[in-house]
Design an enzyme around this catalytic site. Structure first.
Site, PDB file in Angstrom:
ATOM      1  N   GLU A  18      -9.781  -0.559   5.944  1.00  0.00           N
ATOM      2  CA  GLU A  18      -8.543  -0.754   6.703  1.00  0.00           C
ATOM      3  C   GLU A  18      -8.795  -0.552   8.193  1.00  0.00           C
ATOM      4  OE1 GLU A  18      -3.918   0.840   6.776  1.00  0.00           O
ATOM      5  OE2 GLU A  18      -5.493   2.142   5.976  1.00  0.00           O
ATOM      6  N   GLN A  62       0.842  -1.194   0.000  1.00  0.00           N
ATOM      7  CA  GLN A  62       0.000   0.000   0.000  1.00  0.00           C
ATOM      8  C   GLN A  62       0.874   1.240   0.000  1.00  0.00           C
ATOM      9  OE1 GLN A  62      -1.802   1.133   3.708  1.00  0.00           O
ATOM     10  NE2 GLN A  62      -3.699   1.778   2.743  1.00  0.00           N
ATOM     11  N   SER A  98       0.972   6.728   2.633  1.00  0.00           N
ATOM     12  CA  SER A  98       1.685   7.734   3.432  1.00  0.00           C
ATOM     13  C   SER A  98       2.895   8.291   2.694  1.00  0.00           C
ATOM     14  CB  SER A  98       2.145   7.127   4.763  1.00  0.00           C
ATOM     15  OG  SER A  98       1.040   6.776   5.567  1.00  0.00           O
ATOM     16  N   GLU A 114      -4.884  10.888  17.445  1.00  0.00           N
ATOM     17  CA  GLU A 114      -5.249  12.300  17.521  1.00  0.00           C
ATOM     18  C   GLU A 114      -6.117  12.707  16.321  1.00  0.00           C
ATOM     19  OE1 GLU A 114      -1.725  11.431  19.896  1.00  0.00           O
ATOM     20  OE2 GLU A 114      -2.204  11.056  17.792  1.00  0.00           O
ATOM     21  N   SER A 154      -3.545   8.393  12.918  1.00  0.00           N
ATOM     22  CA  SER A 154      -3.171   8.501  14.329  1.00  0.00           C
ATOM     23  C   SER A 154      -4.405   8.712  15.203  1.00  0.00           C
ATOM     24  CB  SER A 154      -2.195   9.664  14.527  1.00  0.00           C
ATOM     25  OG  SER A 154      -2.855  10.901  14.340  1.00  0.00           O
TER      26      SER A 154
END
Length: 382
Positions: free
Chosen positions: A242, A124, A127, A367, A365
């Protein structure tokens, strides 16, 4: 004629899976705390493929088992009970369902059988440096040149990318529109000229991730899924899938079993203070299983996975970390060992702890996930 696994009783289905795993698992590590590479895990991947167990949630007509959420959870439980290694599952878990929904008939016909056969192992490419949880900020770009796309850019934290022979990526194909609207979803062979990788070692010294660089990489125009500049829709759907599978109780249930094993070995299993803490974690793991089934039911019914799936991802990742922290606490002086005590991987507290650290980052994340919940679910202001 294919077997209707959902028509089986839960007990019969569990017994079938248990018998298969115990009789067909190859001579590779059980309860591995690090991801095994393709040369190590390939025999297990192929054993699952031969039996038709590689893609539990794919429709039967495409080579899957067509499992309901309940049956899939039983299968996960049996694999975890035995300590079966996790196979390279980006193709079966992520790309396959995406192609079934957004791919052309030609793409389904070509790529799905090659995932099932192990001919294609996928990575994948989402990022990037500066575009991790905020995928709309991707800078890797694909420019059309005649009947090809020319790709330039970089991807990072690519899980087991060094083992893959294909990678799917998000690339910017239009800089003139808002950032979400100018992204496309592309399929790229890893052996294409201009593709290079560089390994990244994790805290345990394992090379589980890599960086992938694209320098004037050319792929045909039809290596795009879902249409030009429509990659954000596919990306969001894939992120929903995911986060469902990252939120599966697999990791927490496995860590909980290791916690029990260590407590019994260290003679504190019947300590009332420990049992209080253990039961609280066990109740949370069961709650996680119920929440996971809710989202699996949505997938089965063809419903969209909404922003609230962030709850599942947060719940699982933080629970896994809490279990790993209690494992470290009761391991005592052995908590800092770099190798498993007595050669028993289930007793390796540090490995469990280290594997749990990045889980609150993978797939978005914690957050960012809390921000998603506050805005998209609760409607709170920025």
């Amino acid at each position: 004629m294919s077997t209707d696994y959902n028509a089986m009783s839960d007990g019969d289905f569990r017994a079938m899976i248990r018998d298969f795993v115990e009789s067909e698992y190859p001579d590779i590590p059980r309860f591995p705390l690090e991801r095994l590479h393709w040369d190590e895990v390939k025999p297990w991947y192929m054993a699952l493929s031969r039996r038709g167990f590689l893609c539990p949630t794919w429709p039967v007509e495409h080579g899957g088992m067509g499992l309901s959420a309940g049956k899939h959870l039983i299968m996960i439980e049996e694999l975890e009970r035995f300590g079966a290694a996790r196979v390279h599952d980006i193709g079966p878990v992520m790309l396959g369902p995406l192609l079934l929904k957004y791919g052309t008939e030609e793409q389904k016909t070509h790529y799905l059988p090659r995932i099932l056969s192990g001919q294609d192992i996928w990575a994948q490419g989402y990022s990037e440096p500066g575009a991790g949880s905020d995928l709309a900020a991707v800078r890797c770009e694909a420019v059309r040149d005649g009947d090809e796309w020319v790709i330039n850019g970089q991807k990072t934290w690519t899980t087991l990318g060094m083992d893959a022979n294909w990678i799917f990526i998000l690339a910017r194909t239009d800089k003139t529109v808002k950032k979400q609207a100018g992204i496309s979803f592309l399929l790229v062979p890893m052996d294409a000229p201009g593709v290079t990788t560089r390994n990244i070692e994790n805290l345990a010294g394992e090379a589980e991730f890599c960086e992938v660089f694209f320098d004037d990489v050319r792929v045909p125009l039809d290596h795009i899924v879902g249409g030009v500049n429509e990659g954000w829709t596919a990306a969001k759907a894939l992120l929903g899938h995911e986060r469902v599978f990252i939120g599966a109780p697999r990791l927490s249930a496995s860590a909980l079993a290791r916690l029990a094993h260590l407590a019994k070995r260290n003679g504190i299993w019947n300590d009332p203070v420990f049992r209080d803490r253990y039961v609280a974690l066990e109740c949370d793991t069961r709650d996680l299983g119920d929440l996971f089934q809710t989202y699996m039911d949505r997938l089965k019914d063809g419903q969209e996975i909404g922003a609230d799936v962030a709850m599942l991802k947060i719940f699982q990742s933080e629970l896994y970390q809490r279990i790993s922290e209690l494992i470290m606490e009761i391991a005592g002086p052995e908590a800092g060992l770099s190798h498993p005590p007595e050669g028993d991987r289930r007793l390796h507290a540090a490995a469990t702890y280290l594997s749990a650290r990045p889980i609150t980052i993978f797939g978005g994340s914690t957050e960012i996930m809390r921000n998603v919940l506050s805005k998209a679910v609760l409607g709170l202001p920025n």
